[in-house]
Design an enzyme around this catalytic site. Structure first.
Site, PDB file in Angstrom:
ATOM      1  N   LYS A   1     -11.346   2.640 -15.576  1.00 56.74           N
ATOM      2  CA  LYS A   1     -11.874   1.327 -15.187  1.00 56.74           C
ATOM      3  C   LYS A   1     -12.325   0.528 -16.409  1.00 56.74           C
ATOM      4  O   LYS A   1     -12.191  -0.702 -16.437  1.00 56.74           O
ATOM      5  CB  LYS A   1     -13.019   1.489 -14.184  1.00 56.74           C
ATOM      6  CG  LYS A   1     -12.564   1.982 -12.817  1.00 56.74           C
ATOM      7  CD  LYS A   1     -11.576   1.025 -12.167  1.00 56.74           C
ATOM      8  CE  LYS A   1     -11.261   1.403 -10.741  1.00 56.74           C
ATOM      9  NZ  LYS A   1     -10.336   0.437 -10.089  1.00 56.74           N
TER      10      LYS A   1
ATOM     11  N   ASN B   1      -5.415  -4.283  -6.744  1.00 63.02           N
ATOM     12  CA  ASN B   1      -6.620  -3.744  -6.118  1.00 63.02           C
ATOM     13  C   ASN B   1      -6.581  -2.233  -5.922  1.00 63.02           C
ATOM     14  O   ASN B   1      -7.622  -1.589  -5.887  1.00 63.02           O
ATOM     15  CB  ASN B   1      -6.843  -4.431  -4.769  1.00 63.02           C
ATOM     16  CG  ASN B   1      -7.921  -3.753  -3.954  1.00 63.02           C
ATOM     17  OD1 ASN B   1      -9.112  -3.891  -4.232  1.00 63.02           O
ATOM     18  ND2 ASN B   1      -7.512  -2.976  -2.950  1.00 63.02           N
TER      19      ASN B   1
ATOM     20  N   ASP C   1       0.846  -1.188   0.000  1.00 62.02           N
ATOM     21  CA  ASP C   1       0.000   0.000   0.000  1.00 62.02           C
ATOM     22  C   ASP C   1       0.882   1.238   0.000  1.00 62.02           C
ATOM     23  O   ASP C   1       2.007   1.218   0.531  1.00 62.02           O
ATOM     24  CB  ASP C   1      -0.909   0.024   1.236  1.00 62.02           C
ATOM     25  CG  ASP C   1      -2.124   0.925   1.058  1.00 62.02           C
ATOM     26  OD1 ASP C   1      -3.237   0.399   0.902  1.00 62.02           O
ATOM     27  OD2 ASP C   1      -1.954   2.162   1.059  1.00 62.02           O
TER      28      ASP C   1
ATOM     29  N   ASP D   1       4.148   2.444  -4.257  1.00 65.79           N
ATOM     30  CA  ASP D   1       3.308   3.281  -5.115  1.00 65.79           C
ATOM     31  C   ASP D   1       3.051   2.500  -6.397  1.00 65.79           C
ATOM     32  O   ASP D   1       3.961   2.318  -7.220  1.00 65.79           O
ATOM     33  CB  ASP D   1       4.033   4.591  -5.423  1.00 65.79           C
ATOM     34  CG  ASP D   1       3.196   5.553  -6.255  1.00 65.79           C
ATOM     35  OD1 ASP D   1       2.169   5.128  -6.826  1.00 65.79           O
ATOM     36  OD2 ASP D   1       3.578   6.743  -6.350  1.00 65.79           O
ATOM     37  N   VAL D   2       1.827   2.023  -6.592  1.00 65.09           N
ATOM     38  CA  VAL D   2       1.542   1.148  -7.734  1.00 65.09           C
ATOM     39  C   VAL D   2       1.615   1.881  -9.061  1.00 65.09           C
ATOM     40  O   VAL D   2       1.625   1.237 -10.123  1.00 65.09           O
ATOM     41  CB  VAL D   2       0.161   0.465  -7.594  1.00 65.09           C
ATOM     42  CG1 VAL D   2       0.119  -0.418  -6.360  1.00 65.09           C
ATOM     43  CG2 VAL D   2      -0.965   1.489  -7.599  1.00 65.09           C
TER      44      VAL D   2
ATOM     45  N   TYR E   1     -12.416   8.205 -13.715  1.00 64.27           N
ATOM     46  CA  TYR E   1     -12.610   6.920 -13.046  1.00 64.27           C
ATOM     47  C   TYR E   1     -13.276   5.931 -13.998  1.00 64.27           C
ATOM     48  O   TYR E   1     -12.827   4.787 -14.150  1.00 64.27           O
ATOM     49  CB  TYR E   1     -13.462   7.116 -11.794  1.00 64.27           C
ATOM     50  CG  TYR E   1     -13.620   5.874 -10.942  1.00 64.27           C
ATOM     51  CD1 TYR E   1     -12.576   5.414 -10.157  1.00 64.27           C
ATOM     52  CD2 TYR E   1     -14.817   5.170 -10.926  1.00 64.27           C
ATOM     53  CE1 TYR E   1     -12.716   4.279  -9.367  1.00 64.27           C
ATOM     54  CE2 TYR E   1     -14.978   4.033 -10.145  1.00 64.27           C
ATOM     55  CZ  TYR E   1     -13.918   3.593  -9.368  1.00 64.27           C
ATOM     56  OH  TYR E   1     -14.058   2.459  -8.593  1.00 64.27           O
TER      57      TYR E   1
END
Length: 259
Positions: A152, A84, A36, A57-58, A148
């Site tokens: 997505k 996720n 995370d 940091d993804v 968003y």
């Protein structure tokens, strides 16, 4: 997939759906690494359940590779990678380019980075599983949140492509598409009374999502839908796109969510 004994990585594991997945996977007997951006939060979760943790940091590919390297060096080959982590600020196309880019990097490119890091080993072993948290917004749309919704949809497209391209080589993919879940993200959205009334009665807990995930992984379903009604909405959209769009415009107007 049965989780007992499997090695699983969960990003966004410090809170919300990610935290619930970490807790449930450990309870199912998986060996878990939780990652995370909030290193303190993910450490607290990991310490509570007894799993590995790392701050990451993804949106940075090097961080994803560091997560994968840590999991493989301390736990073994990764059986399940759960991308996720995500963000969902509201706003239209007029949001700053920097905001669009950041949402793109977190909500879509993080899945690409995970696939790049994990696919070579998974393909060499002839097995591996990607669980991507997409959201119902990837199947439908999210009123008042352009970036968003767009990112997505892109994440769902990647999940489909991975499944088609590598499904016959032992790679399994599931797209987790919940609607309203009791998380900080929903709390921010539901601050509007009209929106709060809209989501009332449709909100489920993160634990409910984790249960749906465990069942979905066991059945190896591509779409994991904690809200069964999302399937009906998706079918209506596919059957009569124009009618669906008109209905969404009507809903948007009734909620006063024009951007």
């Amino acid at each position: 997939m049965e989780l007992n004994g499997k090695v699983a990585v969960v990003t966004g594991g410090g809170n919300g759906i990610g935290e619930a997945l970490v807790r449930r996977f450990v309870a199912e007997g998986a060996r878990v690494l939780a990652a995370d951006l909030d290193a303190d939060a993910v450490r607290d979760v990991a310490d509570d359940v007894g799993c590995l943790h790392v701050g990451a940091d993804v949106s940075v590919e090097a961080d994803i590779r560091r997560v994968v390297d840590r999991a493989e060096s301390e736990l073994g080959p990764i059986d399940l990678f759960c991308s996720n982590a995500g963000i969902g600020p509201s706003g239209g196309v007029d949001m700053a380019d920097e905001t669009w880019q950041k949402i793109w990097e977190i909500n879509t490119m993080s899945h690409v980075y995970a696939a790049r890091a994990c696919l070579p080993g998974m393909l060499a072993r002839g097995e591996g599983y990607f669980l991507q948290t997409v959201s119902a917004a990837g199947l439908l749309t999210n009123l008042g949140a352009a970036a968003y919704s767009v990112t997505k949809h892109a994440a769902l497209g990647l999940a489909e492509w991975l499944s088609v391209s590598y499904g016959d080589r032992g790679i399994k993919v599931s797209a987790l598409c919940p609607q309203f879940v009791q998380t900080d993200l929903l709390a921010d959205l539901a601050g509007d009374p009209a929106v709060a009334q809209w989501v009332k009665g449709s909100t489920i807990s993160t634990g409910d999502v984790a249960e749906a995930v465990v069942q979905g992984l066991a059945a190896e379903r591509f779409l994991i839908l904690p809200h069964p009604e999302v399937e009906s909405f998706f079918q209506r959209k596919a059957t009569d796109y124009d009618r669906w769009l008109a209905g969404m415009r009507k809903l948007q107007a009734s909620l006063g969510l024009e951007v």
